[in-house]
Design a protein around this motif. Structure first.
Motif, PDB file in Angstrom:
ATOM      1  N   GLU A 194       0.137  -4.198  -6.484  1.00 54.08           N
ATOM      2  CA  GLU A 194      -0.328  -3.254  -5.458  1.00 54.08           C
ATOM      3  C   GLU A 194      -1.052  -4.030  -4.360  1.00 54.08           C
ATOM      4  O   GLU A 194      -0.872  -5.243  -4.219  1.00 54.08           O
ATOM      5  CB  GLU A 194      -1.187  -2.159  -6.091  1.00 54.08           C
ATOM      6  N   THR A 215       0.421   1.439  -3.994  1.00 53.91           N
ATOM      7  CA  THR A 215      -0.946   1.961  -4.110  1.00 53.91           C
ATOM      8  C   THR A 215      -1.017   3.464  -3.883  1.00 53.91           C
ATOM      9  O   THR A 215      -1.609   4.202  -4.688  1.00 53.91           O
ATOM     10  CB  THR A 215      -1.879   1.233  -3.126  1.00 53.91           C
ATOM     11  N   THR A 240      -7.190   1.815  -8.391  1.00 52.08           N
ATOM     12  CA  THR A 240      -5.842   1.261  -8.536  1.00 52.08           C
ATOM     13  C   THR A 240      -5.845  -0.254  -8.421  1.00 52.08           C
ATOM     14  O   THR A 240      -4.916  -0.917  -8.893  1.00 52.08           O
ATOM     15  CB  THR A 240      -4.880   1.839  -7.477  1.00 52.08           C
ATOM     16  N   THR A 285       0.833  -1.202   0.000  1.00 52.65           N
ATOM     17  CA  THR A 285       0.000   0.000   0.000  1.00 52.65           C
ATOM     18  C   THR A 285       0.871   1.256   0.000  1.00 52.65           C
ATOM     19  O   THR A 285       0.634   2.195  -0.764  1.00 52.65           O
ATOM     20  CB  THR A 285      -0.919   0.013   1.225  1.00 52.65           C
TER      21      THR A 285
END
Length: 251
Positions: A201, A53, A191, A49
């Motif tokens: 991700e 991300t 995403t 993350t």
């Protein structure tokens, strides 16, 4: 082939093949519990993350806002050509799914010699998508400012660009923040679609973690929790941004 057969025979003789089998396929090895799976993968998912991300969201949103502002100005232009280009761009972006846009950029462009890394392809697709949607938000926010503001700026000697930058945009920002924040939140969640073009991700990391044991519920529940936490933080930042830009709006 002889080299491969020899290597396999050597692995069989020294017990390497049996060790690999016992590690991944032995029935005696108990599957980890859902809680153990969460504990083992909480940090790798959090790191995905932080590393992928969030940067993917931030970079795409920043580039998308620039595209949106340019497109919005094009939409308001008195010249027919910029208006037509801006309208076509918005129509294409809003009329096609983001997933198809990702496929076109990552899988189709190599057919004409443009081969992009997964992260770069994801940034381009997401930025173009944000620009198409945010352009109308920015345009409507700018047009909501009374025309008297433009006339007052011209009266004190400001050109159109200076008036836009110093007078119009600060006031329009207050109107645009809520819908742009919604665009940002949607971008963050979108995403997850980039996993389809090999971007590792948060969602893809959760999928990899769950695959060996097929325990998808705890892994995707943890991913959902991470998304929710980030969206909550963005909502708090939205409230603060609205308070800050309120000073530019006359009571």
């Amino acid at each position: 082939m002889p080299e491969i057969n020899q290597a396999l025979a050597e692995m069989e003789e020294d017990g390497t093949t049996q060790a690999i089998y016992d590690k991944y396929f032995s029935a005696d090895k108990a599957a980890p519990s859902a809680w153990d799976l969460v504990k083992d993968n909480a940090w790798p998912m959090a790191w995905a993350t932080i590393k992928v991300t969030i940067p993917l969201t931030a970079i795409s949103f920043a580039i998308g806002l620039v595209l949106a502002l340019v497109t919005a100005i094009g939409r308001m232009s008195t010249s027919a050509v910029p208006r037509a280009i801006a309208r076509a761009y918005i129509s294409i972006i809003r009329g096609t799914p983001l997933l198809v846009q990702l496929f076109l950029i990552f899988y189709a462009l190599p057919e004409i010699g443009i081969d992009l890394p997964p992260f770069v392809a994801a940034v381009i697709a997401l930025s173009l998508n944000v620009g198409g949607y945010a352009a109308e938000v920015i345009r409507s926010a700018i047009e909501s400012i009374p025309k008297g503001q433009w006339e007052a700026a011209q009266t004190i000697g400001m050109g159109p660009r200076t008036a836009l930058r110093r007078i119009i945009l600060p006031q329009a920002a207050r109107t645009a923040i809520p819908p742009l924040s919604n665009t940002l939140v949607s971008l963050l969640k979108d995403t997850s679609l980039t996993s389809i073009i090999l971007v590792v991700e948060l969602t893809q990391t959760a999928r990899f973690a769950a695959a060996p044991t097929f325990q998808y519920m705890p892994m995707f529940a943890l991913a959902a929790l991470y998304y929710w936490i980030i969206c909550t933080i963005l909502s708090v930042l939205q409230d603060r941004a609205e308070e800050r830009f309120s000073r530019y709006v006359a009571a």
